[in-house]
Design a protein around this motif. Sequence first.
Motif, mmCIF file in Angstrom:
data_model
loop_
_atom_site.group_PDB
_atom_site.id
_atom_site.type_symbol
_atom_site.label_atom_id
_atom_site.label_comp_id
_atom_site.label_asym_id
_atom_site.label_seq_id
_atom_site.Cartn_x
_atom_site.Cartn_y
_atom_site.Cartn_z
ATOM 1 N N GLY A 1 1.143 -1.609 -0.004
ATOM 2 C CA GLY A 1 0.362 0.401 0.271
ATOM 3 C C GLY A 1 0.920 1.320 -0.137
ATOM 4 O O GLY A 1 0.427 1.995 0.018
ATOM 5 N N GLN A 2 2.369 1.244 0.206
ATOM 6 C CA GLN A 2 2.776 2.584 0.091
ATOM 7 C C GLN A 2 3.048 2.173 -1.486
ATOM 8 O O GLN A 2 4.274 1.499 -2.395
ATOM 9 N N ARG A 3 2.922 3.749 -2.190
ATOM 10 C CA ARG A 3 3.145 3.735 -4.070
ATOM 11 C C ARG A 3 4.629 3.511 -3.972
ATOM 12 O O ARG A 3 4.882 2.522 -5.155
ATOM 13 N N ILE A 4 5.881 4.437 -3.516
ATOM 14 C CA ILE A 4 6.906 3.901 -4.363
ATOM 15 C C ILE A 4 6.959 1.850 -4.078
ATOM 16 O O ILE A 4 8.381 2.091 -5.512
ATOM 17 N N ILE A 5 7.065 1.498 -3.363
ATOM 18 C CA ILE A 5 7.471 0.187 -3.223
ATOM 19 C C ILE A 5 6.509 -0.152 -4.392
ATOM 20 O O ILE A 5 7.151 -0.678 -4.886
ATOM 21 N N LYS B 1 10.982 17.585 3.616
ATOM 22 C CA LYS B 1 9.696 16.388 4.202
ATOM 23 C C LYS B 1 9.063 15.859 3.026
ATOM 24 O O LYS B 1 8.158 15.150 2.840
ATOM 25 N N HIS B 2 10.143 15.206 2.532
ATOM 26 C CA HIS B 2 8.973 14.133 0.881
ATOM 27 C C HIS B 2 9.492 12.798 1.770
ATOM 28 O O HIS B 2 10.612 12.542 2.042
ATOM 29 N N PHE B 3 8.310 12.708 2.068
ATOM 30 C CA PHE B 3 8.351 11.241 2.897
ATOM 31 C C PHE B 3 7.308 9.978 2.400
ATOM 32 O O PHE B 3 5.989 10.356 1.512
ATOM 33 N N PRO B 4 7.324 8.458 1.925
ATOM 34 C CA PRO B 4 8.738 8.213 2.554
ATOM 35 C C PRO B 4 10.112 8.515 1.639
ATOM 36 O O PRO B 4 10.015 8.984 0.168
ATOM 37 N N LYS C 1 5.989 13.148 -8.694
ATOM 38 C CA LYS C 1 7.295 13.338 -6.850
ATOM 39 C C LYS C 1 6.381 13.590 -6.136
ATOM 40 O O LYS C 1 5.939 13.357 -4.273
ATOM 41 N N GLU C 2 5.474 14.925 -6.184
ATOM 42 C CA GLU C 2 4.775 15.011 -5.071
ATOM 43 C C GLU C 2 3.287 14.515 -5.046
ATOM 44 O O GLU C 2 3.049 13.962 -3.608
ATOM 45 N N GLY C 3 3.005 14.212 -6.049
ATOM 46 C CA GLY C 3 1.531 13.074 -6.623
ATOM 47 C C GLY C 3 1.047 11.816 -5.923
ATOM 48 O O GLY C 3 0.393 11.532 -5.606
ATOM 49 N N PHE C 4 2.255 11.353 -6.123
ATOM 50 C CA PHE C 4 2.605 9.924 -6.121
ATOM 51 C C PHE C 4 4.113 9.398 -5.709
ATOM 52 O O PHE C 4 3.547 8.320 -4.209
ATOM 53 N N LEU C 5 4.584 9.465 -5.365
ATOM 54 C CA LEU C 5 6.182 8.887 -4.420
ATOM 55 C C LEU C 5 5.724 9.913 -3.029
ATOM 56 O O LEU C 5 6.310 9.232 -2.770
ATOM 57 N N GLN C 6 5.397 10.748 -2.495
ATOM 58 C CA GLN C 6 5.415 11.544 -1.427
ATOM 59 C C GLN C 6 3.975 10.705 -1.113
ATOM 60 O O GLN C 6 3.382 10.546 -1.827
ATOM 61 N N GLN C 7 4.465 9.893 0.030
ATOM 62 C CA GLN C 7 2.974 9.328 0.783
ATOM 63 C C GLN C 7 2.733 10.147 2.039
ATOM 64 O O GLN C 7 3.545 9.442 2.717
ATOM 65 N N ASN C 8 1.495 10.617 2.685
ATOM 66 C CA ASN C 8 1.441 10.927 4.388
ATOM 67 C C ASN C 8 1.310 9.772 5.086
ATOM 68 O O ASN C 8 0.135 9.855 4.775
ATOM 69 N N ALA C 9 1.819 9.045 5.658
ATOM 70 C CA ALA C 9 1.493 7.885 6.946
ATOM 71 C C ALA C 9 0.766 8.534 7.599
ATOM 72 O O ALA C 9 0.420 7.759 8.267
ATOM 73 N N PHE C 10 0.388 9.845 8.223
ATOM 74 C CA PHE C 10 -0.476 10.612 8.952
ATOM 75 C C PHE C 10 -1.961 10.861 8.440
ATOM 76 O O PHE C 10 -2.323 11.497 9.369
#
Lengths: 464, 600
Positions: B221-225, B432-435, B506-515
Amino acid sequence: MARITVRGVSEIRGPIIIIEGVTGIRMGEYLEVKLPNKPSRKGRVLAIEEERVIILLYQGTYEIEKDEIETEFFGRTMQLFVAEDMIGRVFNSQGEPLDGLPSIYSDEYRDINGSPINPTSRVYPRNYIETGISSIDSMNTLVRGQKLPIFTGAGLPNNQLIGQIVKQARIAGAEGTDKFAIVFGAMGLTMDDYIYFQRLFEETGTLNKVVMFTNLASDSAAERLITPRVALTTAEYLAFDKGYHVLAILSDITNYCQALREISVALETVPSRKGYPGYMYSDLASIYERAGIIEGSQGSITLIANLTMPNDDITHPIPDLTGYITEGQIILDRSLHNRGIYPPIDVLGSLSRLMKDGIGEGYTRKDHPSLSNQLYASYAEGLDKRRLAEVIGKKELNRRDQILYEFADKFEDNFVNQGDDYRSIEDSLDLGWSLLSNLPETELTKVSEDLILKHIHNKGADSD
Amino acid sequence: MPHSAEERARIVTIKGSTVEVRGLLSYRMGEITYVGEEKLMGEVIEIERDFATVQVYEPLEGLKINDPVYLTGKSLSAELGPGLLSNIFDGIQRPLEQIKKISSSPFIQRGIHINALDRYKKWQFEPNKDLTKGHLVKGGDVLGSVQETETIRCNIIVPPNTTGELLSIQEEGEFKITDPIAELKGSDKKKEELTLMHEWPVRIARPFLKKLPVHEPLVTGQRIIDMFFPIAKGGTAAIPGGFGTGKTILQHQLSKWSDADVVIYIGCGERGNEMTDVLREFPKLVDPHTQNPLMDRTLLIANVSNMPVAAREASIYMGITMAEFYRDQGFNVLLTADSTSRWAEALREIAGQLEEMPVEEGYPAYLGARLANFYERAGQVITLGSPYREGSINITAAVSPPGGDFSEPVTANTKRFVKTFWGLDPNLANRKHFPSINWLNSYSGYIKVIEEWALESGLEDWGRYRQEMFTILQKDDELQHIAELIGSKALPADEQLIILVAEIIKEGFLQQNAFDKIDSFCPIEKQMKMMKLMLLFYNRAEVLIKNGCPISLIISLKTVKILKRMKEDVPNDNIIRMNKIEDYIHTDMEELGSKYGYKV
């Protein structure tokens, strides 16, 4: 436990003495070395090899005469008498008073090494502490029960920042408890810094709330190893037994680590990075991990530690290992300082790991999480544009890049730079929004339309 | 059991976390030993004539020379059986909740002896109907099962290395963990009682029938992974990163959202509050795959950083052994270890006390071998016994390189044994680019396998989308270098478009807000659709640019922001709403196209 007394030593090396031919000695035992016509010295058993007992003397071995001395083993580890009366007092690292007042007599005593807190007994820290500093409250929120070091460099105003936190922070919080205490562990502080803190506590009227444990730069390095431990033992007692909200301030961790290296070299330990011992991580953890909140107790320990990065190098083993243990770090930045910005907090490099659960609706304000995300993102982009402008010149930036460039400037000049003023969390967040209103709305991708309407256009139904 | 052991040696040296003992009888390497009057638990790690060195799992303060030492003849073992899940253990499998109860102290004091599994709790046992008296059973055969948690039905299996003729097996009923449920007659004619639990020495890998090639992804469920650097079920991954790069949060995310059956989370030398956070949060979270509380499938091992270093060394083995136990029941297990560097440091610390010759940065020469042993216990296997079962263990291990330097010994050695590498980047973390997984230096060794799986699973576009997005990101990286010198304004429009689309990715796909409630877990269908829309935007805009449309008009399209925000704005159970976004893209592009007299 039976006390054992031995005459003479067989080896003296640095702060270490070795006594042979003695039995019944316990690992970690506390002891006293009596010298003829001189004050006695305290020490601890570090290792035992059959009948050889290896001892660290906290006040060093200078002028010890091999056959003249008498060592008395106490049959127990070092313990500290603890009492509420300690508040307002000044002690050395052994817990002996330095303020001319009598010693602490109490029924209660504690092993200074403490024990690890059972993770199932911890209460997860969630109540934020308002420090009145924008770049901490909005961007790297401090939470009660957190351990947060300040990574600083020589000549940066870290002490001033701690002073401001002591002055402004509301640790005890809204439930109206006045049970607040500061435990201060001075580790290898210079006299100047020491006097600064003393005056700070006087000026802020907190002197009667402070317990000081003092090990100055001129004091023994071996003794520095117990300073944070006696300080945190006292903090644990006040917080977990007596329900105080304790702000523990340790200064400076770097001095502590250098003492640790000095002693480990004397013990011929295999060194790891830069000569620091391989167990430095575990050793530092045994200090930092004592902060927190536990079930069934009203109090808390919030730990703030000064850490001077040697040569401003954050990859040096001391800040590096610390960063892996603490719940974030506040980094002070030399270039901000040189530009006259105070507090010179590097907002992007700093981090509060407990912030995520201490902010937002019911804690600070609903818009806080996404607002801070947007500020981080836009400021980071603005800094990229600043670097770009350094190469190609500001005029060559396109319009969007120029706006971001200017945003970064404004953010530093107005938001980070606040001087000695106090800003409420509301004021800090509102200031953040007013800075964001300089950006085109297409840039505001981290905040929802509702929040934009409410905080930039002052529209929207709910007002909290 | 410390009480039954007979005293056979005495302490002669005490140093760091080890003691040297001297006795009359022989020792065994790895033998569990109790030292001192408090019977502190330890393990024999070196033998020289009638001396043995014991690493002790508790602090040594208060021990003295000539204190008694009790040898047990047993190796460090894990208790395996129902009751492990939803629990939290320390590095030597003592349940922390129980420690709290019996010591009635918030602190962990020394010398507490306690079983891992509750001896009083009763479990409803259902026997395997296929088994009858006289049946020949062997290690791995399923004797029956109990409902361990709502999610997991625990198979009760014959311990490996055990065979015999079944003399009796209990009917359905309630049993305590030590009650006999079956009786065997072994080859040596000796009767053997089997219970719901058995023990296994943790330093020895549990046997299986056969290792299989990996064949399906662990969906996280983590996009970059999932989309860029996937990990297969049974695969291994390393997550190296300096402090503050988000290792722990990524590990939490994997433990929360992966489609594994069982999750084992080892907090190895990490922060106490983080373990408390997991304990507090997981019971409240719902497993998106089963709708049960996440804690039902989770087991935690907490060796926090100020617990004894020898127990930290043991914690990794405890964890992997418990993982193998669930694998042998036919489950897919995810083991996350945070952090293996602390474990390696524990090895270093103990090696230092033994005065072993250090190699790189003080680490012992066997560091690589130990790491290899650990990672090789992962994999997809056919288990022993019948009925036929397949199970797997994934290992995702955080590495904490000093100063964030990936060339240090633990990271370098780990790279030799793992197939997937999610390198965390401090520059991304700082903004703050996470993950903060760096897409240029990370890799996955499972791309081919997953591609085949995707073709069979109706995700035939996966490989193509991935490649196209990757190409855009790589071009973007090159262009960024140029833009740093001349400014992006000076780049041709088609290259500026690449920078724009890369920014959307990068912003809309790779970054994913865990919170974020929605963004924390992203279903595969949504991930695919997001990729599709971003690429659609790129392809249509590319045509416009070729026909002379100014890039500034495309940059200021409202869809840019919509694409960046759809991860948080489109609910996971209403992915259909993304079709609307697709319509917006078409409308926007057609509008621009008609303005420029071009039909797209």
